[in-house]
Design an enzyme around this catalytic site. Structure first.
Site, PDB file in Angstrom:
ATOM      1  N   PHE A   1      44.777  47.742  45.994  1.00  0.00           N
ATOM      2  CA  PHE A   1      44.477  47.250  47.343  1.00  0.00           C
ATOM      3  C   PHE A   1      45.208  45.937  47.529  1.00  0.00           C
ATOM      4  CE2 PHE A   1      41.692  44.983  50.358  1.00  0.00           C
ATOM      5  CZ  PHE A   1      41.360  45.964  51.285  1.00  0.00           C
TER       6      PHE A   1
ATOM      7  N   TRP B   1      47.790  38.845  42.708  1.00  0.00           N
ATOM      8  CA  TRP B   1      46.486  39.016  42.064  1.00  0.00           C
ATOM      9  C   TRP B   1      45.877  40.370  42.397  1.00  0.00           C
ATOM     10  CZ3 TRP B   1      46.530  35.633  38.480  1.00  0.00           C
ATOM     11  CH2 TRP B   1      47.035  34.347  38.694  1.00  0.00           C
TER      12      TRP B   1
ATOM     13  N   ALA C   1      33.236  46.005  47.910  1.00  0.00           N
ATOM     14  CA  ALA C   1      33.492  45.536  46.548  1.00  0.00           C
ATOM     15  C   ALA C   1      32.555  44.394  46.173  1.00  0.00           C
ATOM     16  CB  ALA C   1      34.946  45.094  46.418  1.00  0.00           C
TER      17      ALA C   1
ATOM     18  N   LEU D   1      24.833  30.240  20.312  1.00  0.00           N
ATOM     19  CA  LEU D   1      25.595  30.811  19.203  1.00  0.00           C
ATOM     20  C   LEU D   1      26.364  29.750  18.423  1.00  0.00           C
ATOM     21  CD1 LEU D   1      24.854  33.391  20.790  1.00  0.00           C
ATOM     22  CD2 LEU D   1      27.103  34.282  20.210  1.00  0.00           C
TER      23      LEU D   1
ATOM     24  N   GLU E   1      37.333  38.391  45.652  1.00  0.00           N
ATOM     25  CA  GLU E   1      36.458  38.927  46.705  1.00  0.00           C
ATOM     26  C   GLU E   1      35.726  37.808  47.443  1.00  0.00           C
ATOM     27  OE1 GLU E   1      37.394  41.715  46.853  1.00  0.00           O
ATOM     28  OE2 GLU E   1      37.563  42.635  44.875  1.00  0.00           O
TER      29      GLU E   1
ATOM     30  N   THR F   1      35.915  33.301  47.400  1.00  0.00           N
ATOM     31  CA  THR F   1      35.515  32.225  46.500  1.00  0.00           C
ATOM     32  C   THR F   1      34.078  31.792  46.799  1.00  0.00           C
ATOM     33  OG1 THR F   1      36.271  30.475  47.988  1.00  0.00           O
ATOM     34  CG2 THR F   1      37.895  31.384  46.439  1.00  0.00           C
TER      35      THR F   1
END
Length: 393
Positions: free
Chosen positions: A138, A171, A251, A347, A372, A374
């Site tokens: 897309f 991108w 999305a 961790l 999609e 910011t």
């Protein structure tokens, strides 16, 4: 006297979130999780380190019905919004790159064709994309125009019965492996969408290298140099910028659930590690500071999940609004990246190793935070809904 009780198997059990799901939704979630456990989790650290997308899994995703699964007809599964969201959550619990692939394939490429394409375009592409026999991408974002797509420079002009396309996109997930690209361009009649098959003369894709995020995903730049397209390449029902923005809304909805998968996987990893890691004579899970971290993260995760479920039910009723999707994406990605980073601290030094997932998830979520829309843009969408004033137009 210290006491202990059996730990929760899933941090989402804290609020019994699964009781809000139907039997079919739970089965979708279990099926996707089993597949990923067998085929992805043993290898994802290696793929991330090597910067390799496992393209060989695409037909398997198609056979599972995960590609365009929320769409109706043309070989698509037609599941409800929450079922789709849960699948996105499990995919991203394995790796954001896999959920990104499925989101772009189904919610951007396939949705753009399903919503705005001709019957011929739907018949040609949707069954193949749903089966994983073809891959889509897309093309909306440009090198100089991310948050402001209305300023795009890519142009399509008429030449007799054809269109001539020039410009570039940046991108683009799946770009160099796609069989067809949905490309948005300015025309004399406003923004229009076009289907550009790979191999079309003048259309090239170049992979973006040296990524520190979404490494197990293909990200590309697209170039169009006098690309000649027939009139049949235009998406006939797509008129104006509202068309590509509606695809982005689809999305974004998947991200609302998907980001929680990365957060949940990070938290599960931290819980298991804290229970097995002994310092000062006992597991670090028994220390107050560690428990505060775990409790805060579990509350954020469960709150985000309840938000996602609420928005999913609104979507199923056809009542969801763009600012609600923005609120969900803004909140859940922001909370997920905070959870992944905090889990890394539990961790300790081991947290920087690909043997454990939190830092990989945190790195991936840096991309999810940006694409999609910011966080800044979604903040302003919510702000406009609250005040009635647009701060970015």
């Amino acid at each position: 006297m210290r006491t202990s009780t059996p730990p929760l198997k899933d941090p989402l059990d804290l609020l019994d979130v699964s009781s809000a799901l139907t039997a079919e939704e739970r089965e979708i979630q279990r099926t996707v999780a089993r597949f990923l456990s067998d085929h992805v989790r043993p290898h994802i650290g290696e793929w991330f380190e090597a910067g390799r997308f496992p393209r060989e899994l695409v037909p398997e995703l198609g056979r599972l019905g995960l590609l365009g699964m929320h769409l109706e007809g043309y070989g698509c599964a037609g599941v409800n919004a929450v079922g789709y969201g849960l699948a996105c959550m499990e995919l991203e619990a394995a790796d954001s790159g896999l959920r990104s692939f499925a989101s772009v394939q189904g919610s951007l490429s396939m949705y753009s064709i399903r919503a705005y394409g001709s019957e011929e375009q739907k018949q040609e592409w949707l069954p193949r994309l749903a089966a994983g026999e073809a891959i889509g991408c897309f093309g909306l974002t440009e090198p100089d125009h991310g948050s402001d797509p209305a300023a795009m420079r890519t142009r399509a002009v008429r030449d007799g019965g054809d269109w001539i396309l020039n410009g570039s996109k940046m991108w683009i997930t799946n770009g160099s492996i796609a069989d067809v690209a949905t490309v948005w361009a300015g025309t004399e009649d406003g923004v229009r969408g076009f289907l550009v098959p790979s191999g079309t003369p003048g259309f090239t894709a170049q992979d973006i290298k040296q990524k520190m995020s979404l490494r197990a995903s293909v990200t590309s730049g697209l170039s169009f140099d006098d690309v000649r397209l027939p009139a049949s390449a235009q998406l006939p029902e797509a008129t104006g910028l509202r068309a590509p923005l509606s695809c982005l809304g689809e999305a974004r909805f998947g991200i609302i659930f998907g980001a929680l998968g990365a957060a949940r996987d990070s938290l599960q990893s931290a819980l298991a590690y804290a229970d097995s890691r002994t310092q000062f004579g006992r597991p670090i899970s028994g220390f107050q500071l560690t428990q505060k971290k775990l409790a805060d993260m579990a509350l954020s995760l469960n709150s985000g999940m309840l938000l996602a479920l609420h928005l999913g039910r609104l979507k199923e009723q056809g009542r969801i609004r763009p600012e609600q999707v923005s609120a969900g994406k803004l909140n859940n990605v922001r909370e997920a990246i905070a959870i992944a980073r905090e889990c890394r601290t539990i961790l300790g030094a081991n947290g920087i190793s690909l043997e454990y997932p939190p830092l990989r998830h945190a790195n991936n979520l840096e991309s999810v935070l940006t694409y999609e829309g910011t966080s800044e843009i979604h903040t302003l969408v919510v702000g406009q809904a609250l005040t009635g004033q647009s701060a970015y137009r």
